[in-house]
Write an enzyme that holds these catalytic residues in place. Structure first.
Site, PDB file in Angstrom:
ATOM      1  N   HIS A 187       0.827  -1.201   0.000  1.00 54.81           N
ATOM      2  CA  HIS A 187       0.000   0.000   0.000  1.00 54.81           C
ATOM      3  C   HIS A 187       0.864   1.255   0.000  1.00 54.81           C
ATOM      4  O   HIS A 187       2.072   1.202   0.224  1.00 54.81           O
ATOM      5  CB  HIS A 187      -0.921   0.027   1.223  1.00 54.81           C
TER       6      HIS A 187
ATOM      7  N   LYS B  19      -0.953   4.904   4.714  1.00 52.40           N
ATOM      8  CA  LYS B  19      -1.921   3.987   5.325  1.00 52.40           C
ATOM      9  C   LYS B  19      -1.630   3.852   6.820  1.00 52.40           C
ATOM     10  O   LYS B  19      -0.482   3.686   7.227  1.00 52.40           O
ATOM     11  CB  LYS B  19      -1.868   2.628   4.633  1.00 52.40           C
TER      12      LYS B  19
END
Length: 244
Positions: free
Chosen positions: A130, A134
């Site tokens: 990601h 995040k």
């Protein structure tokens, strides 16, 4: 249907606002961001929440107090949090909350396929990748996938994946979620990606899903928005909404 978006200033919130505005059957009545008064959202029938794990439970309690359904993509939900919501929902009959680790149709299918395949392979690991902004690691999608795979392996009579590691730099083998190793990558330029690797003697199977743009989550979000008024109580995942 009137819809409000909590976390409207974030990337997922912005994408949700755009998706609602582009829909013929939905009407965006409020954009609420951190620190904003939530009062304008009282006009909504459904709230979409893409906020932060520290804020989401308070947001959902507010929705319950005002009799507003919610569709939640915020991560960080533990079994304890889900049980708290179930108890709170008993005091709000008719209100529905849908919480999903991932609203991408491809990601939902990836989790389903990984669960089915896990029963047939001796080894199983997950790599999730990601963007660096995040807040949680492993991702909610990876945690959900690991738990579903582990349950399938247990039902098939499989033990832990073979691993002869004796000397390890802490974290080298990733986190362990229900006996499944999960490795988290946070890298600028990524959006949301997950790879499930399974292995047996003489073969491997890789199941991978990539979201390159947040618009990939919107069909699932809108499907949940349209469905949640007919789903009182707590619904975890959108599999049933998609007919899976």
């Amino acid at each position: 249907m009137d819809v409000a978006v909590f976390g409207a200033g974030g990337r997922m919130g912005q994408a949700s606002c755009q998706a609602v505005e582009a829909s013929d059957d939905l009407n965006l009545v409020a954009r609420i961001d951190s620190g904003d008064d939530r009062e304008p959202a009282t006009a909504a029938q459904v709230v979409i929440d893409f906020t932060h794990p520290d804020a989401v439970m308070d947001n959902l309690q507010w929705c319950l107090e005002h009799g507003i359904n919610a569709v939640v993509g915020t991560t960080g939900f533990t079994d304890e949090r889900l049980e708290t919501l179930r108890e709170s929902l008993t005091q709000a009959p008719g209100v529905g909350i849908v919480i999903a680790a991932n609203f991408s149709i491809g990601a939902v299918l990836m989790m389903k396929f990984a669960e089915q395949a896990a029963a047939f392979y001796e080894s199983a690991e997950i790599i999730e990748l990601h963007h660096p902004n995040k807040a949680d690691a492993p991702s909610g999608t990876a945690t959900t996938t690991a738990r579903r795979m582990a349950a399938a392996r247990t039902a098939a009579g499989l033990g832990p994946s073979p691993d002869a590691t004796q000397h390890e730099v802490p974290g080298a083998r990733g986190a362990t979620v229900d006996d499944i190793h999960v490795h988290s990558v946070r890298l600028r330029g990524l959006v949301a990606h997950q790879e499930v690797q399974l292995g047996a003697e003489g073969e491997t199977l890789t199941i991978r899903h990539d979201s390159y743009d947040r618009v990939s989550f919107m069909p699932g979000v809108l499907a949940a928005v349209r469905a949640v008024p007919q789903l009182p109580g707590l619904t975890v995942g959108i599999e049933s909404i998609l007919g899976l």
